[in-house]
Design an enzyme around this catalytic site. Structure first.
Site, PDB file in Angstrom:
ATOM      1  N   LEU A 150       0.865  -1.175   0.000  1.00 52.51           N
ATOM      2  CA  LEU A 150       0.000   0.000   0.000  1.00 52.51           C
ATOM      3  C   LEU A 150       0.901   1.224   0.000  1.00 52.51           C
ATOM      4  CD1 LEU A 150      -2.743  -0.928   2.660  1.00 52.51           C
ATOM      5  CD2 LEU A 150      -2.923  -1.038   0.169  1.00 52.51           C
ATOM      6  N   ASP A 151       0.492   2.258  -0.721  1.00 44.81           N
ATOM      7  CA  ASP A 151       1.278   3.486  -0.752  1.00 44.81           C
ATOM      8  C   ASP A 151       1.432   4.049   0.652  1.00 44.81           C
ATOM      9  OD1 ASP A 151       1.253   3.188  -3.488  1.00 44.81           O
ATOM     10  OD2 ASP A 151      -0.369   4.633  -3.806  1.00 44.81           O
ATOM     11  N   LYS A 152       2.440   4.870   0.839  1.00 40.11           N
ATOM     12  CA  LYS A 152       2.719   5.436   2.161  1.00 40.11           C
ATOM     13  C   LYS A 152       1.505   6.162   2.727  1.00 40.11           C
ATOM     14  CE  LYS A 152       5.893   8.560   4.588  1.00 40.11           C
ATOM     15  NZ  LYS A 152       7.066   9.458   4.463  1.00 40.11           N
ATOM     16  N   HIS A 196       0.960   2.526  -7.866  1.00 39.89           N
ATOM     17  CA  HIS A 196       0.061   3.684  -7.795  1.00 39.89           C
ATOM     18  C   HIS A 196      -1.124   3.548  -8.764  1.00 39.89           C
ATOM     19  CE1 HIS A 196       2.672   5.666  -5.060  1.00 39.89           C
ATOM     20  NE2 HIS A 196       3.551   6.111  -5.927  1.00 39.89           N
TER      21      HIS A 196
END
Length: 237
Positions: free
Chosen positions: A102-104, A185
């Site tokens: 998962l993205d930051k 993303h």
């Protein structure tokens, strides 16, 4: 068959030295019988207990984490805090890694495991293990966006995206997105290409695994037997 001290140390809860001390103090039982030698060899599937509390000798660990924003989905990073920093020390020693990133700044469901076979199969597009996300965007989503997602998209940078689900909710700036792949993303890039950049993103499910609503951001728990059975079925293992 493996040495008792190795089996218990592999759980990540104790070092080998600590296991030897527990055994010599008479605090360890195997199949209900006290043992007194850490060198004894046992089947890792036997019933182990320390101070009367059952301990699995199996090496595989499966945790559900409610990832908060601000942490990277990695085992280590020289500049940024990782999701593993939310775990106690004994679980940092068993080789856990995020099954899918998962993205930051993205929150939600993250599976942490040391089972590489299961993780690989869950993430393989050919397994058709869907993942769902709650998303909030700038602007308003409409049927043209739903159609673009459902037919598959080729973005301006050349990224080819498989058909995906987009269910607009009561507020037209919110939706549920369903993917069966997880390119870099991807959701953000797909919605940015529609002129509706993402403001907030949260993963809700991964195949049959659903984020436990009782878990607050940053909290984790082991998977239940029912959750594990469902995941193995979805992964074909």
């Amino acid at each position: 068959m493996e040495r008792l001290d190795k089996i218990l140390a592999n759980t990540g809860r104790w070092s080998r030295k600590e296991v030897r001390e527990l055994v010599r103090a008479g605090r360890v039982t195997v199949n209900g019988v006290p043992v007194h030698s850490p060198e004894e060899k046992w089947d890792p599937a036997a019933e182990f207990a320390v101070d009367g509390v059952s301990v699995s000798g199996e090496r595989m660990v499966y945790l559900m984490l409610h990832k908060p924003a601000g942490l990277v989905s990695a085992t280590e990073d020289p500049k940024q805090p990782t999701v593993l920093e939310l775990l106690p020390d004994h679980l940092k020693r068993v080789g856990l890694f995020p099954a899918g990133r998962l993205d930051k700044d993205t929150e939600g469901l993250l599976l942490l495991t040391n089972d590489g076979v299961l993780a690989h199969r869950l993430l393989a597009p050919r397994r058709h293990v869907d993942k769902t996300y709650f998303v909030q965007v700038e602007g308003q989503l409409d049927e043209t966006d739903v159609e673009a997602f459902s037919t598959g998209m080729t973005l301006g940078d050349g990224l080819v995206c498989m058909p995906a689900g987009l269910e607009v909710l009561g507020q037209p700036d919110t939706a549920i997105v369903t993917l069966r792949e997880g390119k870099y993303h991807q959701i953000k890039r797909m919605l940015a290409s529609r002129g509706k950049p993402v403001r907030y993103l949260k993963r809700l499910t991964m195949g049959p695994l659903k984020l436990d609503p009782a878990l607050k951001r940053g909290e984790w728990r082991p998977l239940t037997e029912e959750e594990m059975a469902a995941l193995r079925l979805a992964a074909g293992v």
